[in-house]
Design an enzyme around this catalytic site. Structure first.
Site, PDB file in Angstrom:
ATOM      1  N   GLU A 181       0.851  -1.186   0.000  1.00  0.00           N
ATOM      2  CA  GLU A 181       0.000   0.000   0.000  1.00  0.00           C
ATOM      3  C   GLU A 181       0.889   1.239   0.000  1.00  0.00           C
ATOM      4  O   GLU A 181       1.750   1.403   0.857  1.00  0.00           O
ATOM      5  CB  GLU A 181      -0.904   0.006   1.232  1.00  0.00           C
ATOM      6  CG  GLU A 181      -1.789   1.232   1.360  1.00  0.00           C
ATOM      7  CD  GLU A 181      -2.567   1.243   2.663  1.00  0.00           C
ATOM      8  OE1 GLU A 181      -3.489   2.064   2.785  1.00  0.00           O
ATOM      9  OE2 GLU A 181      -2.244   0.435   3.567  1.00  0.00           O
ATOM     10  N   GLU A 183      -9.019   9.149   6.585  1.00  0.00           N
ATOM     11  CA  GLU A 183      -8.991   8.231   7.707  1.00  0.00           C
ATOM     12  C   GLU A 183      -9.247   9.051   8.979  1.00  0.00           C
ATOM     13  O   GLU A 183      -8.344   9.702   9.489  1.00  0.00           O
ATOM     14  CB  GLU A 183      -7.639   7.520   7.804  1.00  0.00           C
ATOM     15  CG  GLU A 183      -7.399   6.516   6.703  1.00  0.00           C
ATOM     16  CD  GLU A 183      -6.109   5.732   6.885  1.00  0.00           C
ATOM     17  OE1 GLU A 183      -6.067   4.563   6.486  1.00  0.00           O
ATOM     18  OE2 GLU A 183      -5.138   6.313   7.435  1.00  0.00           O
TER      19      GLU A 183
END
Length: 375
Positions: free
Chosen positions: A157, A240
């Protein structure tokens, strides 16, 4: 035929007037064009499509508290984000918009997954809207895997932190700084237990930006976290949140993946290569001259030579190539004047560096993702 009562004639006139009014109103609506209603998503993993090509997802995976996103014509807004989680752990969620495949949910018409060395460019554009009364990051994610998977978590990622508010940091530890796509970033690296993560953190908030995703993919390859033969499975932009987050917005998002890279077996990907490494060292410093030979019958148009510098070594200056990063697994990229390596031909580059401890030479090299013999 029974005569119509007088009152019925008045009713008929009223009904005709109403019908004319309704037809006129419909004509006005038609001339103005159809309106698009926003879509409110409050289901934990609910999603919808925007622009006919991207998916907006609620993706509330780290909390049981309520969360809702309002998908707009060009992006989304986080309208509800209840509760909080500890800032030294995982966030509450990742409300986002994506191109590609996420747990078998693939965006319409996507070209992802696609092999890294088959992608020529991947231009993307994003604009964010921020709030102050929350703890969160604004993150653009790029996922890579050795296989063209469309389900589950990919192997690596890449996170691009456009902004962070509050006492939160990326996974792992800060390992370096780097200039990527014309901007300077803090580089963090680590593993979350499921996949490797490399994060590029902006020193100050970026509200909007257009860039090439492949500039960051190249960084992951150069650092040994991916390979040219791997696949980009999705690109995603969102937030997030750890605490609150209502009002956060992705105002606009675009992502395009263009083919035309070298591809396996295509011209530019050699079947074999050979590297000669000649170093001259003195206490604390050294120079190295590198010659890479294309031992195939096909010319290489555009080359990248990747190798790992031994611990304690760092590049301070290079010639006939651009080398990045300065330490660890580095990649030397051709200049405009020496991009071609003819069949059975060679190109050379060099660099100066520093070292600590005992001087050593790199043990392995690759040319455009193909391992080379070391002479």
């Amino acid at each position: 035929m029974t005569p119509l009562p007088r009152c019925a004639g008045s009713v008929r006139a009223v009904l005709m007037s109403l019908l004319v009014a309704l037809v006129s109103t419909a004509a006005l609506v038609t001339s103005a064009g159809p309106a698009r209603a926003d879509t409110l998503i409050c289901e934990q993993y609910g999603s919808t499509t925007i622009q006919g090509r991207y998916v907006v997802q609620n993706n509330r995976w780290g909390t049981g508290a309520a969360q809702c996103v309002n998908a707009t014509a060009t992006g989304f807004e986080l309208t509800r984000a209840d509760g909080s989680v500890p800032t030294n752990g995982a966030p509450k969620s990742y409300p986002s918009v994506f191109n590609g495949c996420h747990y078998t949910n693939c965006s319409p018409g996507t070209r992802l997954p696609m092999r890294v060395n088959e992608i020529s460019t991947a231009p993307s554009s994003i604009s964010y809207g921020y709030v102050d009364n929350a703890v969160y990051n604004a993150s653009y994610d790029i996922w890579l895997d050795p296989t063209p998977r469309t389900d589950g978590v990919s192997r690596t990622e890449i996170m691009i932190w456009f902004n962070r508010v509050g006492p939160v940091n990326p996974i792992g530890s800060k390992s370096a700084t780097a200039t990527v796509a014309g901007r300077t970033w803090e580089v963090w690296s680590g593993n979350n237990g499921a996949n490797d993560v490399i994060s590029f953190v902006a020193p100050s908030a970026i509200a909007s930006w257009s860039f090439d995703v492949m500039d960051f993919v190249d960084q992951a390859v150069a650092r040994g976290l991916a390979q040219e033969s791997w696949y980009v499975t999705s690109v995603q932009a969102g937030f997030e949140p750890w605490e609150n987050g209502a009002g956060l917005k992705v105002g606009s998002f675009s992502s395009t993946v263009n083919g035309g890279g070298s591809g396996p077996g295509d011209p530019g990907t050699p079947a074999a290569c050979r590297v000669t490494y000649a170093a001259h060292a003195w206490p604390g410093g050294f120079t190295a001259d590198v010659t890479v030979t294309n031992a195939s019958t096909t010319p290489v148009d555009g080359w990248k030579v990747a190798f790992g510098l031994p611990a304690g070594q760092s590049v301070t200056h290079a010639w006939n190539a651009v080398i990045a990063p300065s330490a660890g697994t580095v990649t030397a990229t051709n200049t405009s004047s020496n991009a071609r390596i003819a069949a059975n031909g060679s190109q050379s580059f060099g660099f100066q560096g520093t070292y600590s401890g005992t001087f050593a030479e790199p043990a392995q090299f690759s040319l455009n993702g193909t391992a080379c013999a070391v002479a």
